[in-house]
Motif scaffolding. Structure first.
Motif, short mmCIF file in Angstrom:
data_model
loop_
_atom_site.label_atom_id
_atom_site.label_comp_id
_atom_site.label_asym_id
_atom_site.label_seq_id
_atom_site.Cartn_x
_atom_site.Cartn_y
_atom_site.Cartn_z
N ASN A 144 -7.42 -2.97 2.07
CA ASN A 144 -7.24 -1.85 3.00
C ASN A 144 -8.29 -0.78 2.73
OD1 ASN A 144 -4.35 -2.65 4.06
ND2 ASN A 144 -4.32 -2.88 1.84
N LEU A 184 -6.68 -0.89 -2.02
CA LEU A 184 -6.86 0.24 -1.10
C LEU A 184 -8.05 1.06 -1.56
CD1 LEU A 184 -5.97 2.33 1.09
CD2 LEU A 184 -4.51 3.35 -0.66
N LEU A 237 0.85 -2.25 -0.92
CA LEU A 237 -0.48 -2.79 -0.65
C LEU A 237 -0.44 -4.30 -0.50
CD1 LEU A 237 -2.63 -0.65 -3.11
CD2 LEU A 237 -2.30 -0.32 -0.65
#
Length: 195
Positions: free
Chosen positions: A29, A59, A25
């Protein structure tokens, strides 16, 4: 990414991997699988294998709708870093995270939530072996589970739920934590709806 995910057989995924996958990551996102189908298990991330997540980014992942919705679905899960928000949408069955084998959290932050299940159980986190925390932070919550003999679990595990380190919190309409072999973190009595 916010549109219909890849569909193959009975599964769809915003990220769809047919083998082991490592995600690093970086930055922020977002994945929203908008695919809804009564014949499919619809996932934000679907991995037919083992999933490892690392890095310092974030994320957010959301599953599709109708039959069953999963933020993340994989064989096993190891989290070493990052901030992961995994969300199941309202569907017949809703899962923030669903793992067929073990979950190990060594670091990072996981926020897993299930919405209402209209005709099934609701799971913030489900694993069919054991859930082990060695560090990091985990918050798992589940909404309503509608239908006869249906339940809502913050974390549900066929095996043990072990906290060796880190901060763990969970909430479900039926149980905060459920361990099939009755092994819980210190302080949980096996019945409470919050932990």
């Amino acid at each position: 990414y916010s549109k219909d995910g890849w569909v193959e057989g009975s599964y769809s995924g915003g990220i769809y991997s047919s083998s082991d996958l490592t995600i690093e990551l970086i930055g922020n996102n977002f994945i929203d699988n908008t695919f809804s189908n009564i014949y499919c298990w619809n996932c934000g991330i679907y991995v037919k294998g083992n999933l490892a997540i690392k890095g310092s980014g974030s994320l957010t992942t959301k599953g599709g709708g109708e039959r069953e919705s999963y933020g993340i679905k994989a064989d096993s899960l190891i989290v070493n870093g990052g901030t992961i928000t995994a969300m199941g949408k309202t569907a017949q069955g809703s899962y923030g995270i669903d793992i067929s084998e073990d979950i190990k959290v060594n670091g990072g932050t996981i926020i897993a939530s299930a919405a209402t299940s209209t005709d099934g159980d609701a799971f913030g986190i489900a694993c069919r072996k054991s859930f082990t925390m060695n560090g990091g932070r985990v918050n798992a919550t589940a909404g309503n589970a509608n239908g006869a003999n249906r339940y809502s679990y913050g974390i549900w595990s066929i095996g043990s739920i072990i906290n060796n380190g880190g901060v763990l919190s969970a909430e479900g309409e039926s149980y905060a934590l459920y361990s099939g072999n009755n092994v819980y973190p210190e302080g949980y009595n096996g019945k409470d709806t919050t932990f």
